[in-house]
Design an enzyme around this catalytic site. Structure first.
Site, short mmCIF file in Angstrom:
data_model
loop_
_atom_site.label_atom_id
_atom_site.label_comp_id
_atom_site.label_asym_id
_atom_site.label_seq_id
_atom_site.Cartn_x
_atom_site.Cartn_y
_atom_site.Cartn_z
N CYS A 220 -7.42 2.24 -7.94
CA CYS A 220 -8.52 1.46 -8.56
C CYS A 220 -9.30 2.26 -9.59
O CYS A 220 -10.10 1.70 -10.33
CB CYS A 220 -9.46 0.93 -7.48
SG CYS A 220 -8.65 -0.25 -6.40
N HIS B 19 -16.44 -0.83 -10.55
CA HIS B 19 -15.20 -1.41 -10.02
C HIS B 19 -15.59 -2.50 -9.02
O HIS B 19 -16.52 -2.32 -8.23
CB HIS B 19 -14.38 -0.31 -9.35
CG HIS B 19 -13.21 -0.82 -8.57
ND1 HIS B 19 -12.27 -1.67 -9.12
CD2 HIS B 19 -12.83 -0.62 -7.28
CE1 HIS B 19 -11.36 -1.96 -8.20
NE2 HIS B 19 -11.67 -1.33 -7.07
N ASN C 57 -10.79 -8.32 -6.32
CA ASN C 57 -10.46 -6.96 -6.75
C ASN C 57 -9.11 -6.97 -7.47
O ASN C 57 -8.07 -7.07 -6.83
CB ASN C 57 -10.43 -6.05 -5.51
CG ASN C 57 -10.13 -4.60 -5.85
OD1 ASN C 57 -9.79 -4.28 -6.99
ND2 ASN C 57 -10.24 -3.74 -4.85
O1 UT7 Z 1 -10.65 -1.12 -4.34
C1 UT7 Z 1 -10.09 -0.06 -3.62
C2 UT7 Z 1 -10.91 0.42 -2.55
N1 UT7 Z 1 -11.09 -0.57 -1.52
C3 UT7 Z 1 -12.31 -0.85 -1.07
O2 UT7 Z 1 -13.27 -0.34 -1.61
C4 UT7 Z 1 -12.44 -1.75 0.12
C5 UT7 Z 1 -13.45 -1.18 1.08
N2 UT7 Z 1 -13.54 -1.92 2.34
C6 UT7 Z 1 -14.13 -3.14 2.39
O3 UT7 Z 1 -14.50 -3.71 1.39
C7 UT7 Z 1 -14.36 -3.74 3.75
O4 UT7 Z 1 -14.10 -2.76 4.73
C8 UT7 Z 1 -13.50 -5.00 4.06
C9 UT7 Z 1 -13.97 -6.15 3.18
C10 UT7 Z 1 -12.03 -4.70 3.81
C11 UT7 Z 1 -13.70 -5.41 5.52
O5 UT7 Z 1 -15.07 -5.61 5.76
P1 UT7 Z 1 -15.79 -4.90 7.00
O6 UT7 Z 1 -17.18 -5.36 6.98
O7 UT7 Z 1 -15.54 -3.43 6.89
O8 UT7 Z 1 -15.04 -5.53 8.22
P2 UT7 Z 1 -14.29 -4.78 9.42
O9 UT7 Z 1 -12.95 -4.32 8.98
O10 UT7 Z 1 -15.23 -3.79 10.02
O11 UT7 Z 1 -14.14 -5.98 10.44
C12 UT7 Z 1 -15.27 -6.59 11.06
C13 UT7 Z 1 -14.78 -7.77 11.88
C14 UT7 Z 1 -13.60 -7.42 12.80
O12 UT7 Z 1 -13.72 -8.22 13.96
P3 UT7 Z 1 -14.33 -7.62 15.30
O13 UT7 Z 1 -13.46 -6.43 15.66
O14 UT7 Z 1 -15.74 -7.21 14.97
O15 UT7 Z 1 -14.23 -8.75 16.24
C15 UT7 Z 1 -12.41 -7.87 12.01
O16 UT7 Z 1 -11.31 -8.18 12.82
O17 UT7 Z 1 -14.31 -8.79 11.00
C16 UT7 Z 1 -12.94 -9.10 11.33
N3 UT7 Z 1 -12.25 -9.41 10.08
C17 UT7 Z 1 -12.25 -10.64 9.56
N4 UT7 Z 1 -12.78 -11.80 9.99
C18 UT7 Z 1 -12.62 -12.89 9.22
C19 UT7 Z 1 -11.58 -8.58 9.26
N5 UT7 Z 1 -11.13 -9.26 8.19
C20 UT7 Z 1 -11.53 -10.54 8.36
C21 UT7 Z 1 -11.37 -11.72 7.59
N6 UT7 Z 1 -11.93 -12.87 8.06
N7 UT7 Z 1 -10.72 -11.74 6.42
#
Ligand code: UT7
Length: 331
Positions: A116, A256, A286
């Protein structure tokens, strides 16, 4: 320091027509518009449809528009760099393909992969060629067909990414406008948190790698988020600080577009209000190497000669950095 600075003198973009909304994604995986909007800021993203269409097709369209807009002929281009992680194929370079499709023959052209951060890495690379005095017109394309490496059964990644490309023209400037400073960094230890497991020389494509879905993006979202928030904000603050810039001096932050929360954290650290932050993540998601040029393209009309602009990115590698530039023209 060279007296010649490298300035952006034109920008264009291309986004595919197909709109993949959060509502449609919610029919594909267990997610909701509400979750995606609050956790990422994304409402929809564009997808490049059509057999045989790749990153070069989006890049080609952006470059054709750029040449027309800047009234530049194909013979004038000295170098074209394409920043991408979704090249048309492993080789030849997508930059070579774009040149061929546009009609640029005989110019130097190559791809640059820094996930990225690829667009800002490429801009810094192109800057060196311009400042050398030998290269007069350099095009930098940033684009990705992320849909080609996304598993639409994996809700952790498929909600985030989209397709798109932008292209800028870089030329020498003797008025002191253009790229002023840059900080670009990497830490390969972060590669484990964000990568594509197969398809390279370590694990060439095989039936087993396809069955294991190893050609898709693998991301440990929370880990990447932690590093992105800290590093993108730190580096953006650092470039302001060492150039004696206050928030008032900055016309725009161009971050970004990975997650609205990362963008907000960066702007907060810099003390820059939301009116000075380019954000279009809600419409494109993204697009990896496409995010920064697509923002500049959309905001071009508002930019004025002499405006102080900070570009900032964080991505796989890990790679990250920021560039401070003075905008060189009124459109
Ligand atoms: O561009 C290159 C670099 N990439 C980035 O900068 C991305 C950085 N990361 C992020 O933007 C975020 O970590 C994500 C958007 C990918 C995920 O968001 P998060 O707030 O970190 O969510 P998480 O992975 O901590 O998941 C929280 C909860 C989990 O459920 P439990 O374990 O709390 O029950 C996940 O299973 O949300 C759940 N979850 C979802 N729920 C609904 C994960 N993805 C989804 C989804 N829809 N799409």
């Amino acid at each position: 320091m060279s007296e010649i600075k490298a300035a952006i003198t034109g920008i264009e973009g291309y986004t595919p027509d197909y709109v993949l909304s959060n509502h449609e994604i919610a029919t594909m995986v267990d997610t909701s518009d509400e979750w995606i909007t609050t956790r990422t800021g994304i409402k929809e993203r564009r997808i490049l449809k059509g057999e045989g269409k790749g990153t070069s097709d989006m890049g080609t369209e952006a470059v054709k528009r750029l040449l027309k807009k800047t009234n530049t002929s194909v013979d004038e281009i000295d170098l074209l760099i394409c920043a991408t992680v979704t090249p048309d194929m492993q080789f030849p370079a997508t930059a070579n393909v774009i040149c061929d499709k546009v009609g640029i023959v005989g110019a130097m052209s190559f791809d640059l992969a820094a996930a990225c951060s690829g667009f800002i890495y490429s801009l810094e690379t192109a800057r060196q060629f311009i400042e050398s005095g030998k290269y007069k017109k350099v095009i930098v394309v940033g684009g990705d067909k992320m849909s080609s490496i996304i598993n639409y059964e994996d809700r952790a990644t498929c909600v985030i990414f989209g397709d798109g490309a932008g292209a800028i023209m870089l030329e020498p400037n003797s008025e002191g406008l253009g790229i002023q400073d840059s900080i670009l960094k990497s830490d390969g230890a972060g590669r484990h948190h964000l990568h594509q497991k197969a398809g390279g020389s370590v694990k060439p494509a095989s039936h087993a790698t396809v069955d294991a879905k190893e050609h898709y993006v693998y991301q440990e979202g929370q880990q990447v988020f932690k590093f992105a928030v800290t590093n993108m904000a730190d580096v953006s603050y650092e470039i302001m600080d060492r150039n004696n810039l206050t928030a008032e001096d900055i016309a725009y932050l161009v971050p970004h577009q990975a997650n609205k929360r990362i963008i907000d954290a960066t702007a907060n650290r810099m003390g820059v209000g939301s009116d000075k932050v380019m954000v279009n993540i809600e419409r494109y998601g993204n697009t990896t190497n496409g995010t920064i040029p697509l923002c500049l393209w959309e905001w071009e009309d508002k930019l004025k000669k002499g405006d102080n602009i900070i570009l900032a990115a964080f991505g796989g590698g890990f790679t990250w950095g920021s560039i401070y530039l003075k905008w060189a023209y009124n459109s």
